[in-house]
Design a protein around this motif. Sequence first.
Motif, PDB file in Angstrom:
ATOM      1  N   GLU A 128       0.839  -1.203   0.000  1.00 27.86           N
ATOM      2  CA  GLU A 128       0.000   0.000   0.000  1.00 27.86           C
ATOM      3  C   GLU A 128       0.873   1.253   0.000  1.00 27.86           C
ATOM      4  O   GLU A 128       0.578   2.224  -0.697  1.00 27.86           O
ATOM      5  N   GLN A 129       1.974   1.214   0.735  1.00 30.86           N
ATOM      6  CA  GLN A 129       2.883   2.359   0.768  1.00 30.86           C
ATOM      7  C   GLN A 129       3.502   2.596  -0.610  1.00 30.86           C
ATOM      8  O   GLN A 129       3.587   3.724  -1.080  1.00 30.86           O
ATOM      9  N   GLU A 130       3.912   1.530  -1.278  1.00 28.95           N
ATOM     10  CA  GLU A 130       4.494   1.672  -2.614  1.00 28.95           C
ATOM     11  C   GLU A 130       3.459   2.161  -3.621  1.00 28.95           C
ATOM     12  O   GLU A 130       3.781   2.958  -4.506  1.00 28.95           O
ATOM     13  N   THR A 131       2.211   1.717  -3.486  1.00 25.96           N
ATOM     14  CA  THR A 131       1.149   2.190  -4.376  1.00 25.96           C
ATOM     15  C   THR A 131       0.902   3.683  -4.160  1.00 25.96           C
ATOM     16  O   THR A 131       0.715   4.433  -5.122  1.00 25.96           O
ATOM     17  N   SER A 132       0.951   4.129  -2.910  1.00 27.36           N
ATOM     18  CA  SER A 132       0.810   5.564  -2.621  1.00 27.36           C
ATOM     19  C   SER A 132       1.933   6.358  -3.274  1.00 27.36           C
ATOM     20  O   SER A 132       1.707   7.452  -3.801  1.00 27.36           O
ATOM     21  N   THR A 133       3.138   5.800  -3.268  1.00 28.65           N
ATOM     22  CA  THR A 133       4.276   6.459  -3.901  1.00 28.65           C
ATOM     23  C   THR A 133       4.091   6.518  -5.418  1.00 28.65           C
ATOM     24  O   THR A 133       4.421   7.526  -6.054  1.00 28.65           O
ATOM     25  N   GLN A 134       3.543   5.456  -6.004  1.00 29.71           N
ATOM     26  CA  GLN A 134       3.229   5.462  -7.438  1.00 29.71           C
ATOM     27  C   GLN A 134       2.273   6.608  -7.759  1.00 29.71           C
ATOM     28  O   GLN A 134       2.482   7.360  -8.721  1.00 29.71           O
ATOM     29  N   MET A 135       1.220   6.734  -6.947  1.00 25.80           N
ATOM     30  CA  MET A 135       0.227   7.781  -7.187  1.00 25.80           C
ATOM     31  C   MET A 135       0.847   9.168  -7.026  1.00 25.80           C
ATOM     32  O   MET A 135       0.525  10.085  -7.786  1.00 25.80           O
ATOM     33  N   LEU A 136       1.735   9.313  -6.061  1.00 30.44           N
ATOM     34  CA  LEU A 136       2.403  10.591  -5.854  1.00 30.44           C
ATOM     35  C   LEU A 136       3.247  10.958  -7.074  1.00 30.44           C
ATOM     36  O   LEU A 136       3.215  12.104  -7.552  1.00 30.44           O
ATOM     37  N   TRP A 137       4.013   9.987  -7.610  1.00 33.80           N
ATOM     38  CA  TRP A 137       4.814  10.266  -8.803  1.00 33.80           C
ATOM     39  C   TRP A 137       3.907  10.638  -9.974  1.00 33.80           C
ATOM     40  O   TRP A 137       4.170  11.606 -10.697  1.00 33.80           O
ATOM     41  N   LEU A 138       2.821   9.893 -10.167  1.00 34.46           N
ATOM     42  CA  LEU A 138       1.907  10.189 -11.276  1.00 34.46           C
ATOM     43  C   LEU A 138       1.317  11.591 -11.135  1.00 34.46           C
ATOM     44  O   LEU A 138       1.264  12.346 -12.111  1.00 34.46           O
ATOM     45  N   ARG A 139       0.897  11.951  -9.933  1.00 37.10           N
ATOM     46  CA  ARG A 139       0.317  13.278  -9.702  1.00 37.10           C
ATOM     47  C   ARG A 139       1.361  14.363  -9.994  1.00 37.10           C
ATOM     48  O   ARG A 139       1.062  15.357 -10.672  1.00 37.10           O
ATOM     49  N   THR A 140       2.584  14.170  -9.509  1.00 42.02           N
ATOM     50  CA  THR A 140       3.651  15.142  -9.731  1.00 42.02           C
ATOM     51  C   THR A 140       3.976  15.266 -11.211  1.00 42.02           C
ATOM     52  O   THR A 140       4.143  16.376 -11.739  1.00 42.02           O
ATOM     53  N   ARG A 141       4.054  14.145 -11.906  1.00 48.03           N
ATOM     54  CA  ARG A 141       4.393  14.162 -13.343  1.00 48.03           C
ATOM     55  C   ARG A 141       3.272  14.799 -14.167  1.00 48.03           C
ATOM     56  O   ARG A 141       3.534  15.475 -15.166  1.00 48.03           O
ATOM     57  N   MET A 142       2.019  14.596 -13.742  1.00 45.37           N
ATOM     58  CA  MET A 142       0.903  15.259 -14.437  1.00 45.37           C
ATOM     59  C   MET A 142       0.988  16.767 -14.241  1.00 45.37           C
ATOM     60  O   MET A 142       0.754  17.537 -15.185  1.00 45.37           O
ATOM     61  N   LYS A 143       1.323  17.213 -13.033  1.00 48.60           N
ATOM     62  CA  LYS A 143       1.474  18.646 -12.775  1.00 48.60           C
ATOM     63  C   LYS A 143       2.565  19.240 -13.653  1.00 48.60           C
ATOM     64  O   LYS A 143       2.425  20.356 -14.159  1.00 48.60           O
ATOM     65  N   GLN A 144       3.631  18.480 -13.837  1.00 55.29           N
ATOM     66  CA  GLN A 144       4.738  18.936 -14.683  1.00 55.29           C
ATOM     67  C   GLN A 144       4.307  19.031 -16.151  1.00 55.29           C
ATOM     68  O   GLN A 144       4.667  19.966 -16.852  1.00 55.29           O
ATOM     69  N   ALA A 146       1.142  19.300 -17.377  1.00 52.36           N
ATOM     70  CA  ALA A 146      -0.093  20.047 -17.625  1.00 52.36           C
ATOM     71  C   ALA A 146       0.090  21.398 -18.305  1.00 52.36           C
ATOM     72  O   ALA A 146      -0.612  21.708 -19.271  1.00 52.36           O
ATOM     73  N   PRO A 147       0.993  22.267 -17.836  1.00 50.88           N
ATOM     74  CA  PRO A 147       1.092  23.583 -18.477  1.00 50.88           C
ATOM     75  C   PRO A 147       1.400  23.489 -19.979  1.00 50.88           C
ATOM     76  O   PRO A 147       0.751  24.152 -20.783  1.00 50.88           O
ATOM     77  N   GLN A 148       2.356  22.659 -20.339  1.00 48.83           N
ATOM     78  CA  GLN A 148       2.721  22.503 -21.743  1.00 48.83           C
ATOM     79  C   GLN A 148       1.561  21.912 -22.536  1.00 48.83           C
ATOM     80  O   GLN A 148       1.240  22.367 -23.617  1.00 48.83           O
ATOM     81  N   ALA A 149       0.924  20.889 -21.975  1.00 43.58           N
ATOM     82  CA  ALA A 149      -0.134  20.183 -22.701  1.00 43.58           C
ATOM     83  C   ALA A 149      -1.430  20.987 -22.808  1.00 43.58           C
ATOM     84  O   ALA A 149      -2.139  20.906 -23.811  1.00 43.58           O
ATOM     85  N   LEU A 150      -1.740  21.766 -21.785  1.00 45.76           N
ATOM     86  CA  LEU A 150      -3.046  22.424 -21.726  1.00 45.76           C
ATOM     87  C   LEU A 150      -3.033  23.890 -22.139  1.00 45.76           C
ATOM     88  O   LEU A 150      -4.068  24.422 -22.534  1.00 45.76           O
TER      89      LEU A 150
END
Length: 154
Positions: A128-144, A146-150
Amino acid sequence: MTMHLAHYLGMLHRSLNELAGAFSEVGRSHAGEPDVHHICERLADQCVEHSRRLEPFVGRYSEEASDEPERLHSTLFSGTRAGGLGLLRDLHDLYLMAAECDICWTLIGQAAQGARDEELLGTVNACEQETSTQMLWLRTRMKQAAPQALVVAS
């Protein structure tokens, strides 16, 4: 006593396998983004390992096969997309698939506490901890991304 834990174990087991495949596919499709390629491959391997770690419990509690993760995968993830917006959408899909695994881990953890299954609880806590870390990386990478894509026209 009917134990519905088997249903969630089956759902999580299939969800992990679907997520591993999706991480691999996104990593290959967006190989031009070196961080995405390498991290997605690592996260795919992590999902495969989580699935492997679940197997003793799947046997113990008699996994009930469910087509729900496959339906979720086909609804959310029907293949990768190209370009900046495509990367953002693919990461978004991965995030939603990882969230499915995350909530399954949480619910299975609650059941493990109720069943006093310390071995399952230990596996849940680690994964569960590793899955939370996966979600954190995905959220951070989406934030990175988003500005270029949107905002920036391509």
